[in-house]
Design an enzyme around this catalytic site. Structure first.
Site, PDB file in Angstrom:
ATOM      1  N   VAL A 267      -9.527  -0.636  -4.737  1.00  0.00           N
ATOM      2  CA  VAL A 267      -8.439  -1.481  -4.239  1.00  0.00           C
ATOM      3  C   VAL A 267      -7.339  -0.598  -3.650  1.00  0.00           C
ATOM      4  O   VAL A 267      -7.348   0.625  -3.839  1.00  0.00           O
ATOM      5  CB  VAL A 267      -7.889  -2.404  -5.354  1.00  0.00           C
ATOM      6  CG1 VAL A 267      -8.987  -3.280  -5.920  1.00  0.00           C
ATOM      7  CG2 VAL A 267      -7.227  -1.605  -6.454  1.00  0.00           C
TER       8      VAL A 267
ATOM      9  N   HIS B  36     -12.377  10.740  -5.743  1.00  0.00           N
ATOM     10  CA  HIS B  36     -11.719  10.679  -4.442  1.00  0.00           C
ATOM     11  C   HIS B  36     -12.752  10.973  -3.363  1.00  0.00           C
ATOM     12  O   HIS B  36     -13.142  12.119  -3.146  1.00  0.00           O
ATOM     13  CB  HIS B  36     -10.568  11.689  -4.407  1.00  0.00           C
ATOM     14  CG  HIS B  36      -9.839  11.743  -3.109  1.00  0.00           C
ATOM     15  ND1 HIS B  36      -9.040  12.803  -2.747  1.00  0.00           N
ATOM     16  CD2 HIS B  36      -9.775  10.865  -2.065  1.00  0.00           C
ATOM     17  CE1 HIS B  36      -8.522  12.583  -1.561  1.00  0.00           C
ATOM     18  NE2 HIS B  36      -8.966  11.417  -1.118  1.00  0.00           N
TER      19      HIS B  36
ATOM     20  N   LYS C 267      -4.229  -1.372  -8.978  1.00  0.00           N
ATOM     21  CA  LYS C 267      -5.385  -0.690  -9.559  1.00  0.00           C
ATOM     22  C   LYS C 267      -5.464  -0.931 -11.062  1.00  0.00           C
ATOM     23  O   LYS C 267      -6.547  -1.184 -11.613  1.00  0.00           O
ATOM     24  CB  LYS C 267      -5.310   0.813  -9.251  1.00  0.00           C
ATOM     25  CG  LYS C 267      -5.602   1.159  -7.799  1.00  0.00           C
ATOM     26  CD  LYS C 267      -5.568   2.664  -7.561  1.00  0.00           C
ATOM     27  CE  LYS C 267      -5.936   3.027  -6.142  1.00  0.00           C
ATOM     28  NZ  LYS C 267      -7.338   2.756  -5.817  1.00  0.00           N
TER      29      LYS C 267
ATOM     30  N   MET D 131     -13.312   2.184   2.514  1.00  0.00           N
ATOM     31  CA  MET D 131     -14.015   3.176   1.718  1.00  0.00           C
ATOM     32  C   MET D 131     -15.150   2.557   0.918  1.00  0.00           C
ATOM     33  O   MET D 131     -16.224   3.144   0.773  1.00  0.00           O
ATOM     34  CB  MET D 131     -13.043   3.881   0.769  1.00  0.00           C
ATOM     35  CG  MET D 131     -12.000   4.719   1.467  1.00  0.00           C
ATOM     36  SD  MET D 131     -12.699   6.034   2.510  1.00  0.00           S
ATOM     37  CE  MET D 131     -13.444   7.067   1.260  1.00  0.00           C
TER      38      MET D 131
ATOM     39  N   GLU E 168      -4.035   1.630  -2.606  1.00  0.00           N
ATOM     40  CA  GLU E 168      -3.424   2.731  -3.350  1.00  0.00           C
ATOM     41  C   GLU E 168      -2.062   2.334  -3.911  1.00  0.00           C
ATOM     42  O   GLU E 168      -1.019   2.919  -3.577  1.00  0.00           O
ATOM     43  CB  GLU E 168      -3.312   3.952  -2.426  1.00  0.00           C
ATOM     44  CG  GLU E 168      -3.049   5.261  -3.115  1.00  0.00           C
ATOM     45  CD  GLU E 168      -4.236   5.799  -3.889  1.00  0.00           C
ATOM     46  OE1 GLU E 168      -4.095   6.885  -4.456  1.00  0.00           O
ATOM     47  OE2 GLU E 168      -5.304   5.152  -3.935  1.00  0.00           O
TER      48      GLU E 168
ATOM     49  N   SER F  49      -6.654   8.330  -4.341  1.00  0.00           N
ATOM     50  CA  SER F  49      -6.497   9.627  -3.686  1.00  0.00           C
ATOM     51  C   SER F  49      -5.245  10.339  -4.166  1.00  0.00           C
ATOM     52  O   SER F  49      -5.011  11.489  -3.793  1.00  0.00           O
ATOM     53  CB  SER F  49      -6.417   9.441  -2.162  1.00  0.00           C
ATOM     54  OG  SER F  49      -5.272   8.675  -1.820  1.00  0.00           O
TER      55      SER F  49
END
Length: 301
Positions: free
Chosen positions: A94, A144, A101, A13, A96, A123
């Site tokens: 970083v 997100h 995080k 991402m 999930e 997310s």
């Protein structure tokens, strides 16, 4: 926003977010990671990945001059103090995992300017929970993004219970300047999109478990019958998003109950190391089609 940093090295991402931010004329974009291989992989995707700058030139989307300008504004560093000096906005990308995080956000807050705004790319994890380790939790919002981040216009902008109005406004304004369509949502596990998407992905996996249909049949049906651009399993494989889906589903199961339980087959595929396209997810052994030995829609192996 004259300087934007992306924590996480520009992976799946992050590199798309970097490409999107480089559209802002004059904005310097910093890829920041603790691992050199992560930086190298991110830089390669920005330059020559499937949606990278060089492909943009080949397709006539941008000129050679624009490409050179974008590359001249890209910075790579392993040093947090160097990467976050004079930064206006920090995107965190970083994996999930709550602890991971929180750790990088807290580290970044120690060296970033007091006026800098932070935006987590989570997310699923609640923004108020992520902000628990920050001295100023009001500077954090959620953004997100959707893959490919430089192409998809929607961004689900999650406002935490403690998020400052100014932080929400500044991030919203910047996202609009780079052609995105931010939609502000409240702070809850999975917000809207992840809770919605994860349920239909989990159900597709359970139907494969039950033998109702294989991955190719399901992908063909959702594309032909529902008009989706990608099938469920093509999405997990070809965007290497299974990793993110899996961690988000675990968090949703913990916070929202059994309707978000991880299907046993998904756990098996994940733990066997099949996380999606190896080109996007280094170290992956392949995706769902490879694990199940299935042919793709149309008969391609």
């Amino acid at each position: 926003m004259k300087r934007v940093a992306i924590l996480g090295g520009g992976g799946l991402m992050g590199h798309g977010m970097a490409l999107a931010c480089l559209r802002s004329p004059g904005t310097e974009v910093v890829l920041l990671s603790r691992r050199q291989e992560s930086l190298d992989h991110g830089a390669q995707l920005v330059r020559s990945g499937p949606f990278g700058i060089e492909r943009g030139v080949e397709r006539g989307k941008i000129t050679r001059e624009q490409a050179d300008d974008m590359l001249s504004r890209l910075r790579l560093t392993l040093d947090y103090e160097e990467g976050l000096a004079d930064v206006d906005l920090v995107f965190e990308t970083v994996p999930e995992v709550l602890a991971a995080k929180q750790k990088v956000l807290a580290q970044a807050e120690q060296v970033a300017p007091p006026a800098a705004v932070f935006a987590s790319g989570t997310s699923s994890i609640m923004i108020s929970e992520l902000a628990g380790t920050l001295n100023d939790p009001g500077r954090l919002v959620g953004t997100h993004w959707f893959y490919p981040a430089n192409v998809m216009p929607l961004i689900e902008l999650a406002r935490g219970e403690l998020s400052h109005d100014d932080a929400v406004r500044r991030v919203t304004r910047f996202l609009r300047t780079i052609g995105k369509k931010p939609v502000v949502v409240g702070d809850a596990p999975g917000f809207f999109m992840t809770r919605f998407i994860n349920l239909y992905i989990a159900e597709a996996i359970r139907l494969v478990e039950l033998g109702v249909a294989g991955p190719a049949e399901i992908d063909e049906m959702v594309k032909t019958g529902l008009g989706w651009p990608m099938g469920v399993f093509e999405l997990l494989d070809d965007t290497a998003s299974f990793d993110s889906w899996y961690h988000a589903q675990e968090y949703l199961h913990e916070t929202c109950g059994d309707r978000y339980a991880v299907p046993p087959l998904a756990r098996k595929v994940f733990r066997a190391g099949y996380r999606g396209a190896p080109a996007l997810k280094p170290g992956s052994r392949g995706g769902w089609y490879e694990f199940l030995g299935a042919r793709r829609p149309g008969g391609e192996s």
